[in-house]
Design an enzyme around this catalytic site. Sequence first.
Site, PDB file in Angstrom:
ATOM      1  N   ARG A   1      44.226  36.969  39.738  1.00 54.28           N
ATOM      2  CA  ARG A   1      43.599  38.284  39.918  1.00 54.28           C
ATOM      3  C   ARG A   1      44.340  39.343  39.105  1.00 54.28           C
ATOM      4  O   ARG A   1      43.739  40.237  38.537  1.00 54.28           O
ATOM      5  CB  ARG A   1      43.606  38.663  41.390  1.00 54.28           C
ATOM      6  CG  ARG A   1      42.857  37.695  42.304  1.00 54.28           C
ATOM      7  CD  ARG A   1      42.966  38.197  43.716  1.00 54.28           C
ATOM      8  NE  ARG A   1      42.446  37.281  44.716  1.00 54.28           N
ATOM      9  CZ  ARG A   1      43.206  36.410  45.391  1.00 54.28           C
ATOM     10  NH1 ARG A   1      44.493  36.299  45.141  1.00 54.28           N
ATOM     11  NH2 ARG A   1      42.663  35.643  46.308  1.00 54.28           N
TER      12      ARG A   1
ATOM     13  N   HIS B   1      46.897  41.743  47.742  1.00 55.32           N
ATOM     14  CA  HIS B   1      45.840  40.731  47.822  1.00 55.32           C
ATOM     15  C   HIS B   1      46.010  39.814  46.612  1.00 55.32           C
ATOM     16  O   HIS B   1      45.342  39.954  45.582  1.00 55.32           O
ATOM     17  CB  HIS B   1      44.463  41.407  47.817  1.00 55.32           C
ATOM     18  CG  HIS B   1      43.322  40.422  47.746  1.00 55.32           C
ATOM     19  ND1 HIS B   1      43.060  39.497  48.732  1.00 55.32           N
ATOM     20  CD2 HIS B   1      42.386  40.199  46.777  1.00 55.32           C
ATOM     21  CE1 HIS B   1      42.022  38.767  48.381  1.00 55.32           C
ATOM     22  NE2 HIS B   1      41.588  39.165  47.195  1.00 55.32           N
TER      23      HIS B   1
ATOM     24  N   GLN C   1      36.050  56.525  38.227  1.00 59.33           N
ATOM     25  CA  GLN C   1      35.516  56.450  39.598  1.00 59.33           C
ATOM     26  C   GLN C   1      36.394  57.272  40.543  1.00 59.33           C
ATOM     27  O   GLN C   1      35.892  57.996  41.406  1.00 59.33           O
ATOM     28  CB  GLN C   1      35.419  54.991  40.059  1.00 59.33           C
ATOM     29  CG  GLN C   1      34.326  54.238  39.292  1.00 59.33           C
ATOM     30  CD  GLN C   1      34.111  52.815  39.757  1.00 59.33           C
ATOM     31  OE1 GLN C   1      34.834  52.307  40.606  1.00 59.33           O
ATOM     32  NE2 GLN C   1      33.122  52.161  39.186  1.00 59.33           N
TER      33      GLN C   1
ATOM     34  N   ILE D   1      28.624  39.897  45.747  1.00 60.90           N
ATOM     35  CA  ILE D   1      29.123  40.430  47.034  1.00 60.90           C
ATOM     36  C   ILE D   1      28.122  41.441  47.587  1.00 60.90           C
ATOM     37  O   ILE D   1      27.758  41.419  48.769  1.00 60.90           O
ATOM     38  CB  ILE D   1      30.513  41.089  46.872  1.00 60.90           C
ATOM     39  CG1 ILE D   1      31.559  40.029  46.517  1.00 60.90           C
ATOM     40  CG2 ILE D   1      30.923  41.831  48.149  1.00 60.90           C
ATOM     41  CD1 ILE D   1      32.954  40.563  46.263  1.00 60.90           C
TER      42      ILE D   1
ATOM     43  N   GLY E   1      28.959  47.982  41.621  1.00 54.28           N
ATOM     44  CA  GLY E   1      28.731  46.540  41.482  1.00 54.28           C
ATOM     45  C   GLY E   1      27.579  46.098  42.362  1.00 54.28           C
ATOM     46  O   GLY E   1      27.545  44.982  42.890  1.00 54.28           O
ATOM     47  N   ALA E   2      26.600  46.993  42.499  1.00 55.67           N
ATOM     48  CA  ALA E   2      25.549  46.813  43.515  1.00 55.67           C
ATOM     49  C   ALA E   2      24.609  45.647  43.216  1.00 55.67           C
ATOM     50  O   ALA E   2      23.911  45.175  44.121  1.00 55.67           O
ATOM     51  CB  ALA E   2      24.763  48.113  43.667  1.00 55.67           C
TER      52      ALA E   2
ATOM     53  N   ASP F   1      41.637  38.234  53.828  1.00 56.75           N
ATOM     54  CA  ASP F   1      42.827  37.397  54.019  1.00 56.75           C
ATOM     55  C   ASP F   1      43.157  37.276  55.509  1.00 56.75           C
ATOM     56  O   ASP F   1      43.533  36.209  55.986  1.00 56.75           O
ATOM     57  CB  ASP F   1      44.006  38.003  53.250  1.00 56.75           C
ATOM     58  CG  ASP F   1      43.621  38.297  51.809  1.00 56.75           C
ATOM     59  OD1 ASP F   1      43.199  37.358  51.119  1.00 56.75           O
ATOM     60  OD2 ASP F   1      43.696  39.471  51.391  1.00 56.75           O
TER      61      ASP F   1
ATOM     62  N   VAL G   1      37.349  46.740  46.618  1.00 53.56           N
ATOM     63  CA  VAL G   1      37.198  45.291  46.769  1.00 53.56           C
ATOM     64  C   VAL G   1      37.494  44.607  45.429  1.00 53.56           C
ATOM     65  O   VAL G   1      38.094  43.529  45.379  1.00 53.56           O
ATOM     66  CB  VAL G   1      35.762  44.953  47.249  1.00 53.56           C
ATOM     67  CG1 VAL G   1      35.539  43.451  47.300  1.00 53.56           C
ATOM     68  CG2 VAL G   1      35.496  45.584  48.615  1.00 53.56           C
ATOM     69  N   GLY G   2      37.097  45.250  44.332  1.00 50.23           N
ATOM     70  CA  GLY G   2      37.264  44.670  42.989  1.00 50.23           C
ATOM     71  C   GLY G   2      38.728  44.385  42.677  1.00 50.23           C
ATOM     72  O   GLY G   2      39.599  45.188  42.975  1.00 50.23           O
TER      73      GLY G   2
END
Length: 331
Positions: free
Chosen positions: A103, A191, A117, A15, A10-11, A163, A134-135
Site C-alpha cells: 500500500r 493500515h 480534496q 467499494i 471514487g463513487a 482491520d 479509505v484510499g
Amino acid sequence: MKEINVLVTGAAGQISYSLLPRLISGETFGPNTKVNLKLVEIPPVLDKLQGTVLELEDCGFSNCGSIMSTSDINEAAEDCDWALLVGSIPRGITINGKKIEERGDLLHVNGGIFTDQGNAIGTKGKEDAKILVVGNPANTNALIGKSNSNNNSQLWMAMTALDANRAKAQVSIKTNRSIEDIKGMTIWGNHSPTMYPDLDNASINGKSVSEIINDSNWIENDFLVRVQQRGKEIIDARGASSAASAANAAIDTVKNVESDTEEGTWFSAAVASDGSYGVPEGLIFGYPLRTENGKVEIVQDLELNDYAKGKIEITTNELLEEKEEVKDLIA
Ligand code: NAD
Ligand code: LMR
C-alpha cells in the site's frame, strides 16, 4: 426530516458500489435523516457513475435525497457533513512496468489526490465535517488531506475498522465466541503490515482476550500476521482488493462516530495524534477511540507491555518515513 450532505469520491469504484446503497437506506444515518449524495469521479468515469446513480434511484430508498455527480471536488465539498474519500488506485496494478505490491508504494500515485480534496473540504465543508480516508495508503493520505484543509475544527480519520473487524473475526473463530462479545479491539498505528492489533486490551466478558486464548505463539505468529496480511490474502484470492468488507467497515466507522460509544468499550480508527501514547503529534495514527457527547476522543491509559510498545514503535517509524516521503505534499 433532518438532511445531511455526504461526499463520496471514487463513487464508480468497487467499494462505492457496496457503500452507496447503505448510505441512503436509513441504516447508517438513521430513519429520520435524508442523505444528499455528492458523488465524485474522474471525468472518464462519469458515464459509468451515471449507471450507479440510476441503480441508486431504482433502490427507492425513502432516505435518499438529491444525488449529484461531478468531477469537481470544490462543487461537491460545498456544505458537506461527511466526506468518504475512497477514490484512489488500489495496489496490484502495474505502473511503468512495476507492479505495486505494498500500500505504501501507492503514496506517489495517490498522495497528490488528497491535496486538492483537503483544500476543498477545509474551505467549503461544514465546520464540524467528518472525513474518513479509505484510499490507500490511508493514514498518510489523511495526513496530506488534513494538512491541506487548514481547518482544525473538522475531524480527519483514516480507516482501520476493517482491520479491527478482521481481528474480531479471527478471535471469534479461535474462541468460538460471538463477535458481539468481543469488546475494545484496537488497531494501533498504520493500515499496513506494521499495524498492531492488540489482544491484551481487547476483552470478552471483562477478561483479556490474550488471557482467554493463552497461546502467545498463535497470537504472535498466526493471528498477528493473518490480520496484518489479510488485505493481500484477499487480493490473491479474488484478484481484486476487498470491497464489500471495506464498505462495511466504512459504514461501521460512520455509525461509531455518529452515536456515543457504549460503556466499557471503544472502536478503531486513525486520527491525528495529540501525543497520546508517545506518538509524535500530528501523525494520523490508529488509536482506541470513543465518541462522548458527539465528540471523538482517544482512550487514555491502556496498559501496554514491552512487546506492544515495540510494535507501536515500528508502526510509528513507518508513518514517520511515509510522512518524510510526501513532505512536498504537506501544507
Ligand atoms: P476501484 O479502482 O474499484 O475504485 C476507485 C475509484 O476511484 C475509481 O473509480 C477511480 O476512477 C476513482 N478515482 C481515482 N482518482 C480519483 C480522484 N482523484 N477523485 C475521485 N475519484 C477518483 O478501487 P476500490 O477497490 O474501490 O478501492 C479504492 C481504494 O480503497 C484503494 O486505494 C484501495 O487500496 C483502498 N482500500 C482501503 C481499505 C482500508 O481498509 N483502508 C480497504 C480496501 C480498499
Ligand atoms: C485491505 O486491507 O483490504 C485494503 O487496504 C486493500 C489492500 O491493498 O490490502
